[in-house]
Design a protein around this motif. Sequence first.
Motif, short mmCIF file in Angstrom:
data_model
loop_
_atom_site.label_atom_id
_atom_site.label_comp_id
_atom_site.label_asym_id
_atom_site.label_seq_id
_atom_site.Cartn_x
_atom_site.Cartn_y
_atom_site.Cartn_z
N ALA A 224 14.89 -31.83 26.61
CA ALA A 224 13.94 -32.64 27.39
C ALA A 224 14.17 -34.13 27.12
O ALA A 224 14.11 -34.96 28.04
CB ALA A 224 12.51 -32.25 27.03
N HIS A 225 14.45 -34.48 25.85
CA HIS A 225 14.69 -35.88 25.52
C HIS A 225 15.98 -36.37 26.17
O HIS A 225 16.04 -37.50 26.69
CB HIS A 225 14.78 -36.03 24.01
CG HIS A 225 14.93 -37.44 23.54
ND1 HIS A 225 13.97 -38.40 23.75
CD2 HIS A 225 15.94 -38.07 22.87
CE1 HIS A 225 14.36 -39.55 23.24
NE2 HIS A 225 15.56 -39.38 22.70
N ALA A 226 17.01 -35.49 26.14
CA ALA A 226 18.28 -35.88 26.77
C ALA A 226 18.10 -36.08 28.27
O ALA A 226 18.66 -37.02 28.86
CB ALA A 226 19.33 -34.81 26.49
N GLU A 227 17.32 -35.19 28.88
CA GLU A 227 17.08 -35.33 30.32
C GLU A 227 16.29 -36.61 30.60
O GLU A 227 16.58 -37.32 31.58
CB GLU A 227 16.32 -34.12 30.84
CG GLU A 227 16.08 -34.16 32.35
CD GLU A 227 15.38 -32.93 32.86
OE1 GLU A 227 15.19 -32.84 34.09
OE2 GLU A 227 15.02 -32.06 32.05
N PHE A 228 15.31 -36.90 29.74
CA PHE A 228 14.54 -38.13 29.90
C PHE A 228 15.46 -39.35 29.83
O PHE A 228 15.38 -40.26 30.67
CB PHE A 228 13.47 -38.21 28.81
CG PHE A 228 12.66 -39.47 28.83
CD1 PHE A 228 11.52 -39.56 29.63
CD2 PHE A 228 13.02 -40.58 28.07
CE1 PHE A 228 10.77 -40.73 29.66
CE2 PHE A 228 12.28 -41.74 28.09
CZ PHE A 228 11.14 -41.81 28.89
N LEU A 229 16.34 -39.36 28.82
CA LEU A 229 17.22 -40.51 28.65
C LEU A 229 18.25 -40.61 29.77
O LEU A 229 18.77 -41.71 30.03
CB LEU A 229 17.94 -40.42 27.29
CG LEU A 229 17.05 -40.60 26.06
CD1 LEU A 229 17.88 -40.48 24.80
CD2 LEU A 229 16.32 -41.95 26.10
N SER A 230 18.55 -39.48 30.41
CA SER A 230 19.53 -39.55 31.49
C SER A 230 18.97 -40.28 32.71
O SER A 230 19.75 -40.79 33.53
CB SER A 230 19.98 -38.14 31.88
OG SER A 230 18.93 -37.43 32.52
N TRP A 231 17.65 -40.32 32.84
CA TRP A 231 17.03 -40.98 34.00
C TRP A 231 16.20 -42.20 33.61
O TRP A 231 15.80 -42.97 34.48
CB TRP A 231 16.12 -40.00 34.73
CG TRP A 231 16.82 -38.79 35.25
CD1 TRP A 231 16.70 -37.51 34.79
CD2 TRP A 231 17.75 -38.74 36.33
NE1 TRP A 231 17.50 -36.67 35.51
CE2 TRP A 231 18.16 -37.39 36.47
CE3 TRP A 231 18.29 -39.70 37.20
CZ2 TRP A 231 19.07 -36.98 37.43
CZ3 TRP A 231 19.19 -39.28 38.16
CH2 TRP A 231 19.58 -37.94 38.27
N ARG A 232 15.94 -42.38 32.33
CA ARG A 232 15.01 -43.43 31.89
C ARG A 232 15.68 -44.40 30.93
O ARG A 232 16.59 -44.04 30.18
CB ARG A 232 13.82 -42.79 31.17
CG ARG A 232 13.00 -41.84 32.03
CD ARG A 232 11.94 -42.56 32.79
NE ARG A 232 11.09 -41.63 33.55
CZ ARG A 232 10.02 -42.00 34.23
NH1 ARG A 232 9.67 -43.27 34.26
NH2 ARG A 232 9.31 -41.11 34.90
N ASP A 233 15.18 -45.60 30.93
CA ASP A 233 15.58 -46.59 29.95
C ASP A 233 14.86 -46.26 28.64
O ASP A 233 13.62 -46.14 28.62
CB ASP A 233 15.18 -47.98 30.43
CG ASP A 233 15.36 -49.03 29.35
OD1 ASP A 233 16.48 -49.15 28.84
OD2 ASP A 233 14.36 -49.69 29.00
N PRO A 234 15.58 -46.10 27.53
CA PRO A 234 14.93 -45.65 26.29
C PRO A 234 13.94 -46.64 25.71
O PRO A 234 13.02 -46.24 24.99
CB PRO A 234 16.12 -45.42 25.34
CG PRO A 234 17.23 -46.25 25.88
CD PRO A 234 17.03 -46.26 27.37
N LEU A 235 14.10 -47.94 25.99
CA LEU A 235 13.19 -48.93 25.41
C LEU A 235 11.88 -49.00 26.18
O LEU A 235 10.80 -48.97 25.60
CB LEU A 235 13.86 -50.30 25.37
CG LEU A 235 12.99 -51.45 24.84
CD1 LEU A 235 12.64 -51.21 23.37
CD2 LEU A 235 13.69 -52.79 25.02
#
Length: 392
Positions: A224-235
């Motif tokens: 889920a975190h990897a998917e989030f980072l694939s579409w979202r800016d981590p900061l």
Amino acid sequence: MSNERPFDGELAGVTSRVPVDDYEIEREAVIAMLERERRSLTASLVALSLLAIGVAMLPNPGLMVVLLALRVVSFLFTRTAASRLEKKVRARDPLRRSRWILFGAMLLTGVTLALMLWPQPQAAPPVAVALIQIVIIVAITLISVTLAALPASRDAMLFAFWGTASALILLHPADIDPMLIAVITLGVTGVRIYSANTGQHMRSSARILVENRELSEDLADALAHAEFLSWRDPLTGLFNRRMLFEETRKERSARARHLLTIDLDRFKAINDTFGHGVGDHVLIAAADAIRDWSASLGDPDEHPAFRLGGEEFLVILRGLDDTAALDQAERLRMQISALEDQFTDHPGIAISASIGLSAWRFGESLDDALMRADIACYEAKNTGRNKVRRAA
């Protein structure tokens, strides 16, 4: 969840491979044990039936009928206590009372099973006596194995059985050889050792179950975190460039659309003067302001916000005419300027944004519309910053 240690027993001899919660291991072991106990209903009823047959074959069964009735009461009490404990365990409720009730039920079980060994007269059919004794021996063994995950309750039953059976032998020295106490002691000890080994196996299985479950949860979180980072800016949590192109690839609507390019003014000066940590907080605060502003326009999915990199942001506005889009861009500019109030610990910090606005015409590529918005943003910077400029 209660912090009370709700189970008897330790985890000695079980080797850990990954850090796990001992409470969860004990809980799974007890749940497995109680499920096994519930599934043993048929075997328990068969055992009671065989005891009833053996008692019926005795010449004067009066006393044994009473003892059999006590055994039935004890059986019902034990099943009720076990069911109550299972509900508490599954609900993660405090277990002290239920645990003691089951402990008492197992004491009663040991006593009533031993009483079924009451010495019979010489005229009693050997088949009936042997049937009763065999059923009792098998029942003691099976119950001990079933209770392997609750060693205190298991030991209470075995001790009660041993004590009651020994008392019967001592009260009838003429009918029973007192050396039989030694035989019963050895038998009970052997059953306990076998049950303890079974308990270790149950806990090992429970540990593997808990480890696998925690690993699965960790893997799901990582995915889920990897998917989030694939579409979202981590900061900032805003969408990234990849999501921007995915979003525009799916764009099919003919509604009015506008692009807002947002560039924080003199952001390098903030980093140089106050440090990159403060700069990151400014980026996060700006992203939150953009997110809140977008949400205030209605459905946030209709007006997605992106971080293009560094201090540059982009918003796609849908469904607004030119005048409304310009008004909303001005409102966003003022909200970003107001962020200085959140940084009172850093006197002299200046937070503002230059915003370029361009219509994204139907059939026009994203690159063309974005280029015009960037040109308007540069114009806002070149004419004093902290302004909104609309592309021609």
